[in-house]
Every structure is written in structure tokens, then in C-alpha cells.
Write an enzyme that holds these catalytic residues in place. Structure first.
Site, mmCIF file in Angstrom:
data_model
loop_
_atom_site.group_PDB
_atom_site.id
_atom_site.type_symbol
_atom_site.label_atom_id
_atom_site.label_comp_id
_atom_site.label_asym_id
_atom_site.label_seq_id
_atom_site.Cartn_x
_atom_site.Cartn_y
_atom_site.Cartn_z
ATOM 1 N N HIS A 106 0.833 -1.193 0.000
ATOM 2 C CA HIS A 106 0.000 0.000 0.000
ATOM 3 C C HIS A 106 0.876 1.256 0.000
ATOM 4 O O HIS A 106 2.088 1.200 0.228
ATOM 5 C CB HIS A 106 -0.931 -0.006 1.210
ATOM 6 C CG HIS A 106 -2.042 -1.000 1.089
ATOM 7 N ND1 HIS A 106 -3.085 -1.056 1.982
ATOM 8 C CD2 HIS A 106 -2.284 -1.973 0.162
ATOM 9 C CE1 HIS A 106 -3.921 -2.018 1.628
ATOM 10 N NE2 HIS A 106 -3.445 -2.592 0.532
ATOM 11 N N GLU B 226 1.203 3.882 1.975
ATOM 12 C CA GLU B 226 1.904 4.281 3.191
ATOM 13 C C GLU B 226 3.179 3.463 3.392
ATOM 14 O O GLU B 226 4.229 4.010 3.771
ATOM 15 C CB GLU B 226 1.004 4.108 4.422
ATOM 16 C CG GLU B 226 -0.295 4.884 4.341
ATOM 17 C CD GLU B 226 -1.442 4.034 3.825
ATOM 18 O OE1 GLU B 226 -2.509 4.052 4.457
ATOM 19 O OE2 GLU B 226 -1.279 3.356 2.791
ATOM 20 N N ARG C 289 -5.830 -0.093 -26.343
ATOM 21 C CA ARG C 289 -4.741 -0.338 -27.294
ATOM 22 C C ARG C 289 -3.669 0.742 -27.255
ATOM 23 O O ARG C 289 -2.686 0.670 -27.996
ATOM 24 C CB ARG C 289 -5.310 -0.457 -28.713
ATOM 25 C CG ARG C 289 -6.335 -1.579 -28.856
ATOM 26 C CD ARG C 289 -6.801 -1.748 -30.292
ATOM 27 N NE ARG C 289 -7.416 -0.542 -30.838
ATOM 28 C CZ ARG C 289 -8.658 -0.149 -30.582
ATOM 29 N NH1 ARG C 289 -9.429 -0.861 -29.758
ATOM 30 N NH2 ARG C 289 -9.151 0.947 -31.116
#
Length: 366
Positions: A61, A63, A218
Site C-alpha cells: 500500500h 503508506e 490499445r
């Protein structure tokens, strides 16, 4: 001249740092769902000493990444993060544990975590003696992850973004033989970015027949999971020779219908297309939500757009206006829509000669 108080200076600085965290969060575009995009900065003595963002679902994550970059400089620092630090063991350990172990002094979060299991981080941090401030740049944080917060609110349909390219006289298509593209290459490239952060991309059968689209990403960075391709096709008219059907065994493709005959359904399913049936536009959206679609990008055409707008099932309307006049005989973008109230503008941006405007149809924390 009146001197600014330390509190007002701190607030100004923390807003600036949070905007930096929001910019970092956006680097996870198309990679984090079903998690939100999150960014974080670690600040020591007024200087950012650590930066991080949630790069991909299942990975560290924001943090944790920011603390790793800061190292020992995190002790006594302020952490600005775009979402309340999580408080549970999921794919990764709780971020609150990492913040407490790092010895940070203050945590500033833009918005509360709406999750039942993951919320409560602010209380854990406060119990550990860490100062916590919530709500800094909250509106921007909610807008960045609007589909995530909408789903967390218990919504029974996806967050719907309707994207239309229109001429100066409000047409989405000209008479037979007109050029296929209204907008330029730069605007069309940005549409691929919008696709990359959507769980599903949808068109009506009219657009599918007229354009034979691929509805894939794309250009730009590929999403972690290819968006589901959806065609709203009441009677199952999608041609078996279309590019959508021919590629359905490689790219998930779904036809939403309500009166297709059994033969048409069997033929589509034999080619790898999933067929679902529901009686009206809102029940059809609810089918998509039950299939895990939290964000739906609708790219036309006028009948589908009109049905969604009439049902008040559009959350964001994105208009790309090209400096072109289509003239008599062209197809109006909003011919199926009645009178509407004045819309709030979320964003305006130029892409070469084309102008993109994002309108709010609902608030992002609905």
C-alpha cells in the site's frame, strides 16, 4: 500586514502535500481495482522525504511504500495519505501497524475508509498517541476513486460514465459517408486511458453495427484486467462476423438483451459471448453490478445515452467537442433526452483542437 498563524500555515502546507499524494495515487490508474488508488507522502521538517502509491492490487500500500523510502526519517514525521490507513489483514498487513512502528507523529488522511473490515485506522492511530487529521482535500480524493466509494455505499448498479464525442452543432454522427472520427488522435488516446480504469466498456447495438468497434485498451499502459465489453442489444442483432464476437474467446464480451430469440442467443454463446437478459436499462445495470462491474464507461450511441440519462443512471458525463459542423441530416447526441438542469463542471481540458468537459450528474460520494 497580518501574520499567518502556525495553524493556517500548517493547513496550507498539508493541502499542498495532499495534492502531491493525490497525483501519486493516480499513477496506479488501471492497476489497483477492486482496491482504490492511494498515494502518500512522508514529510519531515517541511520537506517530503518519502513518496509512495499503491502500484498494483495485492502489492504494498501507499503508506508502506512511502515509509520505506523515508527510512529512519519517518520518525517524528507527518504522513499525508489520500485514504484513511487500513486497519486489517488483507493481501498485506495493516498500514496502521507500519505507521505506528515507524514512529510517525501525525497522519493526515483525505477521506475515511468506507470498508467494514478495513476502517478504524484513525482510532487505532490516536490510541497509539499519533495525531490524526481527516478531510483534507476530501472532495478531490472522493472524485479520484468515485466508483470505489459508490460501490461501498451499497449501490446496486455500477458507477456510470457516459462519454460522447460531439460536433459544434451537437451531433455524434454525420450523414452517410462522413468521416468516422470527430475528434483528433490526442483526444482518442485519452479515451483509451478512460477505458483502462473501467471495469467494463459499453455501447448500444447501433454503435456496434455502425462502427464495428473493438472496445479494448490499445494505447497507453494496459490495465491489470482487460475491461469487460458490453453491448446493449435488445434483440440479439450483434453480427457473428463482428470484431467483438470474433474476439470474444480472448476478451470477455457480454450482450445485454431482453427479447432475443433462443437461436440468436445460442449462436452468440457458441462464439464465446455471454448473454444476459433483463427488462429495462436499470435492471440491466444491476445485472452488471452483480457480475462485479463497479465502473462502466459508456461510449454511445444516442438511444443508449438517452435511456441512461432518462433513468438518471449517469454519474459523470464526458463531452469531447470537436471544431466541426456536421450540418443537416446528422445524428443529434441528445435527441432522446428531455430538458435537463444546468450541470456542474468537474473539469475542462484541451486535447489539440478538441475540448473535453466533465460534468457531474451525481456527487461522487452518493
Amino acid at each position: 500586514m497580518t501574520e499567518k498563524s502556525p495553524a493556517s500555515t500548517r493547513e496550507r502546507n498539508e493541502r499542498a502535500w495532499m495534492r502531491r499524494a493525490l497525483a501519486l495515487a493516480e499513477r496506479g490508474w488501471g492497476q489497483t481495482a477492486p482496491n482504490p488508488m492511494v498515494g502518500a507522502v512522508v514529510v519531515r521538517d517541511g520537506v517530503i522525504v518519502g513518496k509512495g502509491f499503491h502500484a498494483k492490487y495485492g502489492e504494498a500500500h501507499a503508506e508502506v511504500a512511502a515509509l520505506a523510502e523515508a527510512g529512519d526519517r519517518a520518525r517524528g514525521a507527518t504522513v499525508c495519505v489520500t485514504l484513511e490507513p487500513c486497519n486489517h489483514h488483507g493481501k498485506t498487513p495493516p498500514c496502521v501497524d507500519a505507521l505506528i512502528s515507524a514512529g510517525v507523529k501525525r497522519v493526515v488522511a483525505a477521506v475515511r475508509d468506507p470498508g467494514r473490515e478495513s476502517s478504524g485506522g484513525a482510532e487505532r492511530l490516536r490510541a497509539a498517541g499519533i495525531e490524526v487529521e481527516l478531510g483534507v482535500e476530501e472532495a478531490a480524493a472522493r472524485e479520484l476513486n468515485a466508483p470505489f466509494f459508490f460501490a461501498a455505499s451499497g449501490a446496486t448498479r455500477p458507477w456510470v460514465t457516459l462519454k460522447l464525442a460531439v460536433s459544434l452543432d451537437g451531433a455524434i454522427a454525420g450523414v452517410a459517408g462522413s468521416p468516422r472520427w470527430l475528434t483528433g488522435e490526442t483526444a482518442r488516446k485519452y479515451v483509451h486511458r478512460l477505458r483502462a480504469n473501467s471495469d467494463a466498456i459499453a455501447v448500444g447495438i447501433g454503435t456496434a453495427l455502425a462502427d464495428d468497434p473493438q472496445l479494448t485498451v490499445r494505447q497507453g499502459k494496459r490495465p491489470r484486467i482487460a475491461p469487460l465489453r458490453v453491448v446493449f442489444d435488445r434483440s440479439g442483432r450483434l453480427p457473428l462476423a463482428s470484431r467483438l464476437v470474433k474476439s470474444a474467446k480472448r476478451v470477455p464480451t457480454l450482450v445485454m438483451t431482453d427479447q432475443a430469440d433462443a437461436g440468436a442467443v445460442r449462436a452468440l454463446e457458441a462464439k464465446g459471448v455471454t448473454v444476459e437478459s433483463a427488462p429495462d436499462i436499470v435492471p440491466k445495470l444491476e445485472v452488471l453490478r452483480r457480475r462485479g462491474v463497479r465502473s462502466l464507461l459508456v461510449e454511445g450511441g444516442s438511444i443508449l445515452s438517452g435511456a441512461l440519462l432518462a433513468a438518471k443512471a449517469v454519474d459523470r458525463l464526458i463531452i469531447f467537442q470537436a471544431p466541426v459542423l456536421m450540418g443537416p441530416g446528422s445524428l443529434p447526441a441528445f435527441s432522446a433526452v428531455g430538458g435537463m438542469e444546468r450541470l456542474a463542471v468537474i473539469e475542462r481540458r484541451e486535447f489539440g483542437a478538441d475540448l473535453m468537459t466533465v460534468f457531474a450528474m451525481t456527487v461522487s460520494d452518493a
